[in-house]
Motif scaffolding. Sequence first.
Motif, PDB file in Angstrom:
ATOM      1  N   ALA A 426       0.824  -1.202   0.000  1.00  0.00           N
ATOM      2  CA  ALA A 426       0.000   0.000   0.000  1.00  0.00           C
ATOM      3  C   ALA A 426       0.862   1.258   0.000  1.00  0.00           C
ATOM      4  CB  ALA A 426      -0.928  -0.008   1.213  1.00  0.00           C
ATOM      5  N   SER A 427       1.924   1.260   0.808  1.00  0.00           N
ATOM      6  CA  SER A 427       2.797   2.438   0.882  1.00  0.00           C
ATOM      7  C   SER A 427       3.513   2.681  -0.438  1.00  0.00           C
ATOM      8  CB  SER A 427       3.821   2.248   2.004  1.00  0.00           C
ATOM      9  OG  SER A 427       3.182   2.090   3.251  1.00  0.00           O
ATOM     10  N   PHE A 428       4.009   1.610  -1.052  1.00  0.00           N
ATOM     11  CA  PHE A 428       4.721   1.764  -2.328  1.00  0.00           C
ATOM     12  C   PHE A 428       3.798   2.275  -3.426  1.00  0.00           C
ATOM     13  CE2 PHE A 428       5.577  -0.179  -6.482  1.00  0.00           C
ATOM     14  CZ  PHE A 428       6.772   0.457  -6.797  1.00  0.00           C
ATOM     15  N   ALA A 429       2.600   1.686  -3.544  1.00  0.00           N
ATOM     16  CA  ALA A 429       1.687   2.083  -4.616  1.00  0.00           C
ATOM     17  C   ALA A 429       1.262   3.544  -4.467  1.00  0.00           C
ATOM     18  CB  ALA A 429       0.460   1.169  -4.610  1.00  0.00           C
ATOM     19  N   ALA A 430       0.935   3.959  -3.239  1.00  0.00           N
ATOM     20  CA  ALA A 430       0.522   5.344  -3.029  1.00  0.00           C
ATOM     21  C   ALA A 430       1.663   6.314  -3.316  1.00  0.00           C
ATOM     22  CB  ALA A 430       0.017   5.523  -1.596  1.00  0.00           C
ATOM     23  N   ALA A 431       2.866   5.961  -2.874  1.00  0.00           N
ATOM     24  CA  ALA A 431       4.015   6.825  -3.132  1.00  0.00           C
ATOM     25  C   ALA A 431       4.345   6.887  -4.618  1.00  0.00           C
ATOM     26  CB  ALA A 431       5.225   6.321  -2.345  1.00  0.00           C
ATOM     27  N   ALA A 432       4.215   5.764  -5.328  1.00  0.00           N
ATOM     28  CA  ALA A 432       4.493   5.756  -6.765  1.00  0.00           C
ATOM     29  C   ALA A 432       3.503   6.635  -7.522  1.00  0.00           C
ATOM     30  CB  ALA A 432       4.447   4.322  -7.296  1.00  0.00           C
ATOM     31  N   ALA A 433       2.231   6.595  -7.134  1.00  0.00           N
ATOM     32  CA  ALA A 433       1.243   7.453  -7.795  1.00  0.00           C
ATOM     33  C   ALA A 433       1.594   8.925  -7.596  1.00  0.00           C
ATOM     34  CB  ALA A 433      -0.157   7.156  -7.246  1.00  0.00           C
ATOM     35  N   ALA A 434       1.953   9.299  -6.359  1.00  0.00           N
ATOM     36  CA  ALA A 434       2.270  10.698  -6.072  1.00  0.00           C
ATOM     37  C   ALA A 434       3.584  11.147  -6.685  1.00  0.00           C
ATOM     38  CB  ALA A 434       2.307  10.909  -4.551  1.00  0.00           C
ATOM     39  N   SER A 435       4.559  10.241  -6.760  1.00  0.00           N
ATOM     40  CA  SER A 435       5.919  10.616  -7.150  1.00  0.00           C
ATOM     41  C   SER A 435       6.234  10.377  -8.613  1.00  0.00           C
ATOM     42  CB  SER A 435       6.933   9.826  -6.294  1.00  0.00           C
ATOM     43  OG  SER A 435       6.635   9.936  -4.931  1.00  0.00           O
ATOM     44  N   VAL A 436       5.469   9.517  -9.276  1.00  0.00           N
ATOM     45  CA  VAL A 436       5.745   9.172 -10.668  1.00  0.00           C
ATOM     46  C   VAL A 436       4.639   9.708 -11.581  1.00  0.00           C
ATOM     47  CG1 VAL A 436       6.253   7.308 -12.281  1.00  0.00           C
ATOM     48  CG2 VAL A 436       6.917   7.083  -9.886  1.00  0.00           C
ATOM     49  N   ILE A 437       3.397   9.314 -11.296  1.00  0.00           N
ATOM     50  CA  ILE A 437       2.297   9.687 -12.178  1.00  0.00           C
ATOM     51  C   ILE A 437       2.024  11.191 -12.127  1.00  0.00           C
ATOM     52  CG2 ILE A 437      -0.160   9.363 -12.652  1.00  0.00           C
ATOM     53  CD1 ILE A 437       0.076   6.527 -11.678  1.00  0.00           C
ATOM     54  N   LEU A 438       1.965  11.763 -10.927  1.00  0.00           N
ATOM     55  CA  LEU A 438       1.631  13.182 -10.822  1.00  0.00           C
ATOM     56  C   LEU A 438       2.647  14.083 -11.508  1.00  0.00           C
ATOM     57  CD1 LEU A 438      -0.283  15.337  -9.692  1.00  0.00           C
ATOM     58  CD2 LEU A 438       1.135  15.387  -7.638  1.00  0.00           C
ATOM     59  N   PRO A 439       3.963  13.959 -11.245  1.00  0.00           N
ATOM     60  CA  PRO A 439       4.907  14.824 -11.974  1.00  0.00           C
ATOM     61  C   PRO A 439       4.837  14.652 -13.487  1.00  0.00           C
ATOM     62  CG  PRO A 439       5.990  13.786 -10.099  1.00  0.00           C
ATOM     63  CD  PRO A 439       4.655  13.122 -10.242  1.00  0.00           C
ATOM     64  N   ALA A 440       4.708  13.404 -13.946  1.00  0.00           N
ATOM     65  CA  ALA A 440       4.638  13.171 -15.390  1.00  0.00           C
ATOM     66  C   ALA A 440       3.416  13.849 -15.997  1.00  0.00           C
ATOM     67  CB  ALA A 440       4.618  11.673 -15.668  1.00  0.00           C
ATOM     68  N   LEU A 441       2.267  13.768 -15.333  1.00  0.00           N
ATOM     69  CA  LEU A 441       1.051  14.403 -15.849  1.00  0.00           C
ATOM     70  C   LEU A 441       1.158  15.923 -15.813  1.00  0.00           C
ATOM     71  CD1 LEU A 441      -1.886  12.252 -14.404  1.00  0.00           C
ATOM     72  CD2 LEU A 441      -1.112  12.399 -16.774  1.00  0.00           C
ATOM     73  N   VAL A 442       1.637  16.470 -14.710  1.00  0.00           N
ATOM     74  CA  VAL A 442       1.735  17.933 -14.596  1.00  0.00           C
ATOM     75  C   VAL A 442       2.648  18.490 -15.681  1.00  0.00           C
ATOM     76  CG1 VAL A 442       2.609  19.798 -13.138  1.00  0.00           C
ATOM     77  CG2 VAL A 442       1.176  18.015 -12.140  1.00  0.00           C
ATOM     78  N   TYR A 443       3.801  17.881 -15.863  1.00  0.00           N
ATOM     79  CA  TYR A 443       4.723  18.360 -16.894  1.00  0.00           C
ATOM     80  C   TYR A 443       4.146  18.160 -18.292  1.00  0.00           C
ATOM     81  CZ  TYR A 443       8.619  19.031 -13.622  1.00  0.00           C
ATOM     82  OH  TYR A 443       9.443  19.483 -12.627  1.00  0.00           O
ATOM     83  N   THR A 444       3.509  17.017 -18.539  1.00  0.00           N
ATOM     84  CA  THR A 444       2.956  16.741 -19.868  1.00  0.00           C
ATOM     85  C   THR A 444       1.854  17.727 -20.230  1.00  0.00           C
ATOM     86  OG1 THR A 444       3.471  14.380 -19.732  1.00  0.00           O
ATOM     87  CG2 THR A 444       1.744  15.024 -21.268  1.00  0.00           C
ATOM     88  N   LEU A 445       1.003  18.035 -19.280  1.00  0.00           N
ATOM     89  CA  LEU A 445      -0.162  18.874 -19.562  1.00  0.00           C
ATOM     90  C   LEU A 445       0.147  20.368 -19.544  1.00  0.00           C
ATOM     91  CD1 LEU A 445      -2.872  16.970 -17.457  1.00  0.00           C
ATOM     92  CD2 LEU A 445      -2.493  16.837 -19.927  1.00  0.00           C
ATOM     93  N   PHE A 446       1.184  20.781 -18.775  1.00  0.00           N
ATOM     94  CA  PHE A 446       1.342  22.210 -18.539  1.00  0.00           C
ATOM     95  C   PHE A 446       2.707  22.792 -18.895  1.00  0.00           C
ATOM     96  CE2 PHE A 446      -1.759  20.729 -15.287  1.00  0.00           C
ATOM     97  CZ  PHE A 446      -2.886  21.402 -15.768  1.00  0.00           C
ATOM     98  N   TRP A 447       3.723  21.961 -19.183  1.00  0.00           N
ATOM     99  CA  TRP A 447       5.060  22.516 -19.437  1.00  0.00           C
ATOM    100  C   TRP A 447       5.503  22.214 -20.863  1.00  0.00           C
ATOM    101  CZ3 TRP A 447      10.403  20.417 -17.560  1.00  0.00           C
ATOM    102  CH2 TRP A 447      11.378  21.395 -17.819  1.00  0.00           C
ATOM    103  N   SER A 451      10.628  17.181 -22.139  1.00  0.00           N
ATOM    104  CA  SER A 451      11.185  16.410 -23.244  1.00  0.00           C
ATOM    105  C   SER A 451      11.052  14.912 -22.981  1.00  0.00           C
ATOM    106  CB  SER A 451      12.668  16.751 -23.439  1.00  0.00           C
ATOM    107  OG  SER A 451      13.443  16.248 -22.367  1.00  0.00           O
ATOM    108  N   ARG A 452      11.415  14.123 -23.989  1.00  0.00           N
ATOM    109  CA  ARG A 452      11.375  12.669 -23.861  1.00  0.00           C
ATOM    110  C   ARG A 452      12.288  12.203 -22.736  1.00  0.00           C
ATOM    111  NH1 ARG A 452      14.753   8.578 -25.888  1.00  0.00           N
ATOM    112  NH2 ARG A 452      13.709   6.547 -26.168  1.00  0.00           N
ATOM    113  N   LEU A 453      13.503  12.766 -22.660  1.00  0.00           N
ATOM    114  CA  LEU A 453      14.430  12.342 -21.617  1.00  0.00           C
ATOM    115  C   LEU A 453      13.882  12.678 -20.227  1.00  0.00           C
ATOM    116  CD1 LEU A 453      17.203  11.096 -21.021  1.00  0.00           C
ATOM    117  CD2 LEU A 453      18.161  13.421 -21.025  1.00  0.00           C
ATOM    118  N   GLY A 454      13.321  13.873 -20.097  1.00  0.00           N
ATOM    119  CA  GLY A 454      12.724  14.243 -18.820  1.00  0.00           C
ATOM    120  C   GLY A 454      11.586  13.320 -18.438  1.00  0.00           C
ATOM    121  N   MET A 455      10.783  12.929 -19.427  1.00  0.00           N
ATOM    122  CA  MET A 455       9.669  12.020 -19.166  1.00  0.00           C
ATOM    123  C   MET A 455      10.177  10.664 -18.675  1.00  0.00           C
ATOM    124  SD  MET A 455       6.847  10.649 -21.918  1.00  0.00           S
ATOM    125  CE  MET A 455       6.335  12.313 -22.306  1.00  0.00           C
ATOM    126  N   LEU A 456      11.163  10.122 -19.361  1.00  0.00           N
ATOM    127  CA  LEU A 456      11.676   8.808 -18.983  1.00  0.00           C
ATOM    128  C   LEU A 456      12.403   8.854 -17.643  1.00  0.00           C
ATOM    129  CD1 LEU A 456      12.903   7.449 -22.436  1.00  0.00           C
ATOM    130  CD2 LEU A 456      10.731   7.042 -21.260  1.00  0.00           C
TER     131      LEU A 456
END
Length: 550
Positions: A426-447, A451-456
């Motif tokens: 539970a701790s890993f999944a919640a942290a992964a959503a906050a730390s991986v999915i959220l930054p990727a979405l925020v940067y993809t939608l608003f910045w 770049s591809r390297l930043g995304m990966l």
Amino acid sequence: MTGSPVVLLAAGQGSLLSPLTAFLVVICLCFLLCLVAGVANDTAADFWTAERSMPALRNALALCGDYLPATALLSPIGTVALAGYDGMATAASAAASMAVLLVLAEPLRNTGRFTLGSVLATRTNGHTGRAARIAGAVTTVAVCVPLTVVQLRVAGEATAYVLGSRTPGAALVCTVLSGLLITTFAAFGGMRGTGMIQTGKTLLVLGVVVAVAVAAGGALHWDLGALMDRSAIGGGGAAVFHAPGLLFGPAAPGPLEQFSLCLTVALGSAVVPPLLMRVGASLDGRTARRATGYAAAVISAFYGIVVLLGLAAAAVVGVRGIATDDPQGNSALLLLTDTLAHGAGGRVLFTAVACAVFVTALASVAGLTLAGAAALSHDLHTGVLRRGRSTDRRELAAAQWSIVAMGVVAVGLAVLLRGWSILFLASFAAAAAASVILPALVYTLFWPGFSRLGMLWTLHGSLVCCFLLQLFGPTVSGRPYSLLPHVDFHWFPLQNIAVVTVPIGFLLGWAGSRLRPPTTAERAAHTDAETIMLVGHRTRSLASGATAER
């Protein structure tokens, strides 16, 4: 858990069968909804997004259903009852997370995509788009599988408890049967069927918590002051119970642990893959924003009631009674209902609570299974292996087999981990959503400079960071609640790691994009995606997600 609810169920002729009968009725209704919805799932777009035909209010109720797992119905009430202020802060963080989704909902829907990998691919093209889909699919599965295992464990244990059995064998059987039911629901119903189940689940859960709150308020004579005073008696008094520090301790790293937990809940809960899919099923961007706004209001009201029920459980049942029955407090709602129940009406209320827990577990795992299968089928099979060239029939078959695979893996892990602590999942999944999915979405939608390297770097680097910190943290070794309590190789002090991994996720995306800025082709892809986002809420032709993504 104690046998007190069993005593309640045994009072009166045939009452022992009432929860089982109610469960069977719920299962039959879910099957009926999925069969009806399955008739309409003749295209991949309909299976994954219900042809994006869901109006705002109905989609809001389905969003609430996807947002509220079984743990949200059980764990927060017990946390408030046992930890007072810290539990209330955690509940407030869960309600606040909908504000994060509210910011993302409209631009996310206007991309015309419904999986994390396909949303990320809007910023790339060619082989870079396939890399984004692969990374998004890996992240989605890494979040969905652990959460599915946790929900299956909760479903099995809660079902066995309600039916009057505490034996590990009964919980195991209930876990396996729940997993088979959920896999069937998701495979036949798709987004439309699970949406119907989530809507019904939301209405049932809201009705149940309101009914229990009314019963608790009547028992306490609607005196809020008396509720606050009585709830603090078993928690060390008002000065301790209504002050920070009871959950993790007032000394370091307790305050940091509490802050990290609230950060994890506030950011991670908003971007779990089922919610992203549900937003993608909205009619258009404006409808997605309205649906998320309605859902935010409902979720805020729900957690307000949860806080009241937690205080009522501490006041009526007592902190010691709850902790003795379950040190984690997950039985607080059932114990409170049992204590408040009187006569036939009380048995009905307890059975309603049992049904709410049961259907919440089923619906939550169905949503997670569907989201994980979408990543495997839509992103990997159709988007990467077949390069978008796939018929509806082939994609539907791949979707259903992916759902079966997700279900088998989740049930197998739940069985293998029986008797082991799954807090680390539970701790890993919640942290992964906050730390991986959220930054990727925020940067993809608003910045524009993402770049591809930043995304990966964001996706792979943050996921590895979450795994390593969780592996060498107290949820895996060195503590009584750890996966391996009898060995100790942990060096990271926090069980909630988001306070470290969320900044790392954003930093990796920024650093990678600065080191290698977007190429001309990536900038062109971003411009096209931005144009689609600007007009997406007006262009109905983009609503057929599977077609639009090809």
